[in-house]
Design a protein around this motif. Structure first.
Motif, PDB file in Angstrom:
ATOM      1  N   PRO A   1       4.815   0.457  -3.236  1.00  0.00           N
ATOM      2  CA  PRO A   1       4.727  -0.441  -4.396  1.00  0.00           C
ATOM      3  C   PRO A   1       5.973  -0.402  -5.271  1.00  0.00           C
ATOM      4  O   PRO A   1       6.398  -1.435  -5.808  1.00  0.00           O
ATOM      5  CB  PRO A   1       3.501   0.067  -5.153  1.00  0.00           C
ATOM      6  CG  PRO A   1       3.250   1.442  -4.652  1.00  0.00           C
ATOM      7  CD  PRO A   1       3.762   1.486  -3.243  1.00  0.00           C
TER       8      PRO A   1
ATOM      9  N   HIS B   1      -4.343   8.405   5.354  1.00  0.00           N
ATOM     10  CA  HIS B   1      -3.970   7.044   5.720  1.00  0.00           C
ATOM     11  C   HIS B   1      -3.256   7.067   7.086  1.00  0.00           C
ATOM     12  O   HIS B   1      -3.588   6.310   7.991  1.00  0.00           O
ATOM     13  CB  HIS B   1      -3.039   6.504   4.618  1.00  0.00           C
ATOM     14  CG  HIS B   1      -2.574   5.096   4.804  1.00  0.00           C
ATOM     15  ND1 HIS B   1      -2.677   4.149   3.817  1.00  0.00           N
ATOM     16  CD2 HIS B   1      -1.974   4.474   5.830  1.00  0.00           C
ATOM     17  CE1 HIS B   1      -2.174   3.005   4.238  1.00  0.00           C
ATOM     18  NE2 HIS B   1      -1.742   3.180   5.463  1.00  0.00           N
TER      19      HIS B   1
ATOM     20  N   MET C   1      -2.157  10.534   1.058  1.00  0.00           N
ATOM     21  CA  MET C   1      -1.617   9.543   1.996  1.00  0.00           C
ATOM     22  C   MET C   1      -1.640  10.036   3.435  1.00  0.00           C
ATOM     23  O   MET C   1      -1.586   9.239   4.366  1.00  0.00           O
ATOM     24  CB  MET C   1      -0.192   9.171   1.596  1.00  0.00           C
ATOM     25  CG  MET C   1      -0.107   8.313   0.367  1.00  0.00           C
ATOM     26  SD  MET C   1      -1.139   6.855   0.466  1.00  0.00           S
ATOM     27  CE  MET C   1      -0.357   6.037   1.837  1.00  0.00           C
TER      28      MET C   1
ATOM     29  N   THR D   1       4.104   5.080  -2.963  1.00  0.00           N
ATOM     30  CA  THR D   1       2.905   4.902  -3.781  1.00  0.00           C
ATOM     31  C   THR D   1       2.484   6.203  -4.467  1.00  0.00           C
ATOM     32  O   THR D   1       2.643   7.281  -3.888  1.00  0.00           O
ATOM     33  CB  THR D   1       1.743   4.368  -2.920  1.00  0.00           C
ATOM     34  OG1 THR D   1       0.603   4.189  -3.755  1.00  0.00           O
ATOM     35  CG2 THR D   1       1.386   5.324  -1.800  1.00  0.00           C
ATOM     36  N   PRO D   2       1.926   6.110  -5.677  1.00  0.00           N
ATOM     37  CA  PRO D   2       1.431   7.316  -6.349  1.00  0.00           C
ATOM     38  C   PRO D   2       0.053   7.753  -5.841  1.00  0.00           C
ATOM     39  O   PRO D   2      -0.442   8.805  -6.232  1.00  0.00           O
ATOM     40  CB  PRO D   2       1.348   6.883  -7.816  1.00  0.00           C
ATOM     41  CG  PRO D   2       1.127   5.406  -7.760  1.00  0.00           C
ATOM     42  CD  PRO D   2       1.848   4.928  -6.530  1.00  0.00           C
ATOM     43  N   VAL D   3      -0.560   6.949  -4.974  1.00  0.00           N
ATOM     44  CA  VAL D   3      -1.911   7.287  -4.494  1.00  0.00           C
ATOM     45  C   VAL D   3      -1.870   8.610  -3.727  1.00  0.00           C
ATOM     46  O   VAL D   3      -1.030   8.784  -2.843  1.00  0.00           O
ATOM     47  CB  VAL D   3      -2.457   6.168  -3.583  1.00  0.00           C
ATOM     48  CG1 VAL D   3      -3.820   6.534  -3.026  1.00  0.00           C
ATOM     49  CG2 VAL D   3      -2.521   4.858  -4.350  1.00  0.00           C
ATOM     50  N   PRO D   4      -2.759   9.555  -4.058  1.00  0.00           N
ATOM     51  CA  PRO D   4      -2.743  10.838  -3.343  1.00  0.00           C
ATOM     52  C   PRO D   4      -3.438  10.738  -1.985  1.00  0.00           C
ATOM     53  O   PRO D   4      -4.113   9.752  -1.698  1.00  0.00           O
ATOM     54  CB  PRO D   4      -3.523  11.754  -4.283  1.00  0.00           C
ATOM     55  CG  PRO D   4      -4.437  10.849  -5.025  1.00  0.00           C
ATOM     56  CD  PRO D   4      -3.770   9.511  -5.108  1.00  0.00           C
TER      57      PRO D   4
ATOM     58  N   LEU E   1       0.836  -1.210   0.000  1.00  0.00           N
ATOM     59  CA  LEU E   1       0.000   0.000   0.000  1.00  0.00           C
ATOM     60  C   LEU E   1       0.868   1.256   0.000  1.00  0.00           C
ATOM     61  O   LEU E   1       0.519   2.264  -0.604  1.00  0.00           O
ATOM     62  CB  LEU E   1      -0.914   0.015   1.224  1.00  0.00           C
ATOM     63  CG  LEU E   1      -2.046  -1.011   1.244  1.00  0.00           C
ATOM     64  CD1 LEU E   1      -2.824  -0.920   2.553  1.00  0.00           C
ATOM     65  CD2 LEU E   1      -3.001  -0.787   0.070  1.00  0.00           C
TER      66      LEU E   1
END
Lengths: 345, 414
Positions: free
Chosen positions: B56, B375, B372, B367-370, B53
Motif C-alpha cells: 500500500p 498470507h 503476512m 503493508t502494516p498488516v501483521p 494488499l
C-alpha cells in the motif's frame, strides 16, 4: 472528469454483479440437492454451456474496478486494501479455487462421476464462499469502521484489521448478496435449457431465491439496527435511494408475470432490473464517498489522482469501451441468441 | 500468452491440410490454453489486489503514475477473455477462418497484456514522469512513466523469454511422448511447431540480453555490478563467470574471468570503465550473492538453449534426428521457466533496497498488516495444489488423445 471515472466504477460494479454475480449464483445452485442424478448432470451441462464462453469476460469487470481505484483514487484503494486485508484475501482464495475448478471440470478429458463430483463441490463451495465475502466487504464499506491508514498504527491489530468487518451486519449483507446471486442465476438459467424438468427446477428456484432475497434484505435492515446508524435512518435521508428500493420491490409483480408467460428474455431483463435498483439504492446511500472511515466519510473527489492521471485513465476507459462493448456484444450474439436451441444439444 | 500462437499454427495447418492429427493437436493445445488461461485470469485478479494488499505504501504514490499501462492492459485482457470464449466454444458456430482468427486474437491480446505489465515494472527500475518532492509525487505525467527508459528492453527480453520457455517446455513434453513411441508423427509435428518459436526466440535472446545489459549498466549500475559480482570499478572489466561472491572480502572466488568482456557487453567497448559496487553507498547495495547466482543461472540457460536452437536448425533438414537430441530436449523443458524466474530475481532483488529505484525503499512500501507470513503460506499451498492438479490434468489430456488416435489409426491404415 472525476464524474466520468466514478460513473465507470459504478457501471463496472453493476455489470460485475449482473454478469459475474450470476456466475457465482450458478455455482451456488449446483450445491443444492437434485432429485435425480440425470437431472444433476443435465444442470451441470447447462451451466457449463451457459457460463463457459462468458465467465472470464464477466470476471474482468472486477479487475477493472481495482485498476480504476488504484490509478484514479489511490488513497481509497490503499486504505481499503490495508483495512480489509483478511476478507480480501479470503475472497481471492475463493476466486482462484472456483475459476480453477470450473475450468478443470470442463476440460478434464476423463469425465468420471467421482472427480466431476469433487470439482462440482469445490466449484459450488468456493462460489458460495466468494459471494459471502463479497457481501461482507460490501457490508463493511458503509459502516464507518475502516481506520484511516495513519490511524491504523495507533490502534491494535485486531481493532484495525479484524473488527471493522467481523460483525453481524456485514455477514447479513453477505447472506443477502449470496441470495441475489442465486436469484439471478436461477432466472437466467431458465432460458439456458430445453429440458422441461430442469426448466421447472430453475423456475422453482427463481421463486424461492426471490423470496430469500426479500427475507435476507429484511434481515439486513434489522441487523443494521445494531449499527451506529441504522439503514432506516440512512435511507430516510435519501429519498432517491428509497425510491430505487421501492421500484425493486414493485418489479416483483412484473417478474412473476413474465415467468408465468414463459417469456425468458423479459424475465431476465426484469430480474436484472430489480438487482440494478437494489444496487442503485445502495450506491445512492454511499456515493460520492470513496471510503467511510472512523474519522468520517472521504469522497472520491478528495482522493482523486492528479488531473493528468485522470485524463489518461478516462482516455483508456473510453477507448477501451469502444473495443470492449462491440466485442462483448459479438460474444453474446454468437452464444446467447441461439442458446435456447443450442443448450440441449 | 504464447501457447495460443502454437495452437493457431496447428489450427492453421489443420485448415490447410485437413490432417486429423493436426485437429487433435489443436484441440489438445486448446484445452491446455483453456486451463492455463482460467488459472491465469484468476491469478491476474490476485496480482491486481496484491499490489494493494502487500504494497500500500508504494501504490499510494505509484498508482497514479504507473497505472496507465494497467488501464490499457484491462482492455487487452478483456479482448483476450472474449476471444478465448469465442475460440473455445466457437467450433461449428463461426466460419472456420473467423474462428481461427479468434484463436490468434487470444495470443495477440495476451502478448499485448504482457508488454503493458512489464512496462509498468520497468517504471520501478527507471522511474520517470514525476518529480519527487518531500515524500510525494508532483507533476505527474503517466505517458512519460509508461514509456520509461526500461520499458523497451524489458518487454523485448521478457516476451522473447516467454516464447523461448514455452517453446522449449512444450517441445520437451512432446519429445518425451515421441520417445515413448505413441502417435509419433503427431508429436513430431507438435515438437516442430513449438521448437520453431522457441528456437527463433533463443537466437534473438543474446541480442536482447546485450541491449538490456547496456541499459542496466547505464541506469542501474548497482544491479549490474551485483549481477556480475563486480566490487571495484574497473576499466577493461572482465566478465565473471560462476564463482562465489564474498561480500566481506569483496572478491569473487573460483570464477572464470574473460578480460574486457563485461566492458564490451555494458558499453560496446573493451576499455570503458564499468561501475562497481564501490561507487554505490553500502546501504544501497542489493544482495550480491543472490543476484549474482540468479544472473549466472539465467545466462547459462540462455546459452544452452541458444545452442539447442542451432542444433535444431541443423537437424531440421535431416530425416532422422539423433536420439540424444530428443533426450536433451526433455532435459531442456523446464530450463526456460527457471531462466525466467532467475531473470526476475535479478531484476527485482538487484533493485533492492529500492522498490522505486532511488526514490522509495521497499521497507517503506510494505503493508502494516501483521502476520503476512500466513498470507504467503496460504497462497503457496493453494498454488502448489493447483500446479499438481494442472500437471495431472495435462497427463490425462495426452492419454485421452493417444486413445483417440489409436482408435482412428486402424481405419486410416486400412
Amino acid at each position: 472528469m472525476t464524474h466520468i471515472l466514478i460513473f465507470f466504477i459504478g457501471a463496472s460494479l453493476l455489470l460485475y454483479v449482473l454478469l459475474g454475480g450470476s456466475d457465482y449464483g450458478a455455482g451456488i445452485l449446483e450445491l443444492l440437492s437434485m432429485r435425480s442424478k440425470k437431472l444433476r448432470r443435465e444442470q451441470t451441462r447447462a451451466i457449463n454451456h451457459a457460463m463457459g464462453p462468458v465467465w472470464e469476460a464477466n470476471h474482468v469487470w472486477l479487475i477493472l474496478i481495482v485498476v480504476i481505484l488504484f490509478m484514479g483514487f489511490p488513497l481509497a484503494f490503499t486504505t481499503l486494501m490495508t483495512a480489509l486485508h483478511a476478507p480480501l484475501l479470503a475472497l481471492l482464495v475463493g476466486i482462484v479455487v472456483r475459476g480453477a475448478t470450473f475450468s478443470f471440470r470442463h476440460y478434464d478429458p476423463v469425465q468420471d462421476e467421482k472427480t466431476q463430483r469433487v470439482y462440482t463441490i469445490l466449484f459450488g463451495g468456493s462460489s458460495l464462499w466468494t459471494a459471502m465475502w463479497l457481501g461482507i466487504i460490501a457490508g463493511t464499506l458503509n459502516r464507518g469502521t475502516i481506520p484511516l491508514a495513519r490511524a491504523a498504527g495507533e490502534v491494535g491489530a485486531v481493532d484495525a484489521y479484524i473488527l471493522p468487518w467481523l460483525d453481524l451486519y456485514p455477514f447479513c449483507v453477505g447472506l443477502f448478496v449470496t441470495c441475489i446471486f442465486a436469484f439471478l442465476a436461477s432466472v437466467y438459467m431458465v432460458g439456458e435449457t430445453k429440458e422441461p424438468e430442469l426448466r421447472n427446477v430453475f423456475t422453482r428456484r427463481a421463486a424461492i431465491s426471490n423470496v430469500c432475497v426479500f427475507v435476507a434484505g429484511g434481515v439486513v435492515f434489522l441487523a443494521s439496527l445494531l449499527e451506529a446508524k441504522s439503514l432506516f435512518a440512512l435511507f430516510l435521508e435519501r429519498p432517491a435511494a428509497i425510491s430505487a428500493i421501492v421500484i425493486a420491490v414493485l418489479l416483483f409483480v412484473a417478474l412473476w408475470k413474465f415467468i408465468k408467460l414463459r417469456n425468458v428474455v423479459f424475465a431476465r431483463v426484469v430480474a436484472a432490473g430489480q438487482v440494478t435498483m437494489i444496487l442503485l439504492g445502495w450506491w445512492l446511500l454511499y456515493a460520492p464517498n470513496a471510503i467511510i472511515t472512523t474519522e468520517g466519510p472521504v469522497s472520491f473527489y478528495e482522493v482523486a489522482a492528479p488531473r493528468a492521471t485522470q485524463l489518461q485513465l478516462m482516455l483508456a476507459l473510453l477507448v477501451g469501451s469502444c473495443i470492449i462493448f462491440p466485442s462483448l456484444f459479438f460474444l453474446l450474439r454468437v452464444f446467447k441468441t441461439r442458446s435456447e436451441t443450442g443448450a440441449a444439444n | 500468452m504464447t501457447m495460443p500462437f502454437f495452437m493457431s499454427a496447428a489450427h492453421w495447418r489443420w485448415l490447410k491440410t485437413k490432417d486429423p492429427a493436426h485437429l487433435e493437436l489443436t484441440k489438445m493445445w486448446m484445452r491446455g490454453v483453456a486451463i492455463l488461461f482460467a488459472v491465469g485470469a484468476v491469478s491476474g485478479t490476485v496480482v491486481a489486489f496484491q499490489l494493494g494488499l502487500l504494497w500500500p505504501g508504494f501504490m499510494k504514490h505509484a498508482g497514479p503514475i504507473f497505472g496507465m499501462p494497467f488501464s490499457w492492459e484491462g482492455s487487452a485482457f478483456f479482448v483476450e477473455a472474449v476471444a478465448i470464449g469465442l475460440f473455445l466454444y466457437g467450433w461449428g458456430r463461426m466460419k472456420p477462418w473467423l474462428h481461427w482468427a479468434t484463436g490468434l486474437v487470444v495470443g495477440i491480446a495476451g502478448f499485448t497484456s504482457g508488454i503493458f505489465v512489464v512496462a509498468a515494472n520497468g517504471w520501478m527500475n527507471t522511474p520517470a514522469g514525476f518529480d519527487w518532492v518531500e515524500g510525494a509525487a508532483i507533476n505527474i505525467d503517466p505517458v512519460a512513466a509508461m514509456f520509461n527508459k526500461a520499458w523497451l528492453h524489458q518487454t523485448i527480453h521478457m516476451q522473447l523469454a516467454a516464447l523461448q520457455a514455452v517453446g522449449f517446455g512444450v517441445a520437451g513434453i512432446h519429445a518425451a511422448f515421441y520417445l515413448r513411441g505413441k502417435a509419433r508423427e503427431m508429436h513430431l509435428g507438435a515438437l516442430k511447431i513449438a521448437l520453431t518459436f522457441g528456437a527463433v526466440a533463443s537466437l534473438l535472446m543474446p541480442f536482447s540480453g546485450h541491449f538490456a545489459g547496456q541499459r542496466v549498466a547505464e541506469y542501474q549500475p548497482a544491479k549490474l555490478a551485483a549481477a556480475e559480482g563486480l566490487f571495484v570499478t574497473t576499466t577493461n572489466a572482465p566478465l565473471i563467470i560462476g564463482g562465489i561472491p564474498d561480500v566481506e572480502t569483496q572478491t569473487v572466488r573460483y570464477a572464470i574471468e574473460i578480460p574486457g568482456a563485461l566492458s564490451f557487453l555494458a558499453h560496446n567497448d573493451f576499455n570503458t570503465a564499468v561501475t562497481g559496487l564501490d561507487q554505490i553507498p553500502r546501504e544501497d547495495w542489493p544482495p550480491v550473492v543472490v543476484t549474482h547466482f540468479a544472473f549466472q543461472i539465467m545466462v547459462a540457460i540462455g546459452g544452452i538453449l541458444a545452442l539447442m536452437a542451432v542444433l535444431y536448425l541443423v537437424f531440421l533438414k535431416k530425416k532422422r534426428w539423433p536420439g540424444w537430441f530428443m533426450k536433451a530436449l526433455i532435459i531442456c523443458a523446464p530450463l526456460g521457466f527457471i531462466a525466467i524466474e532467475a531473470g526476475w530475481v535479478v531484476t527485482e532483488v538487484g533493485r533492492q533496497p529500492w522498490i522505486i529505484q532511488g526514490v522509495m525503499r521497499t521497507k517503506d512500501a510494505v503493508t502494516p498488516v501483521p502476520g503476512m507470513q500466513y498470507h504467503l503460506y496460504l497462497l503457496f499451498v493453494l498454488y502448489a495444489i493447483i500446479t499438481v492438479a494442472v500437471v495431472w490434468l495435462f497427463k490425462r489430456q495426452v492419454r485421452g488423445m493417444h486413445k483417440r488416435l489409436d482408435d482412428t489409426e486402424p481405419s486410416t491404415k486400412a
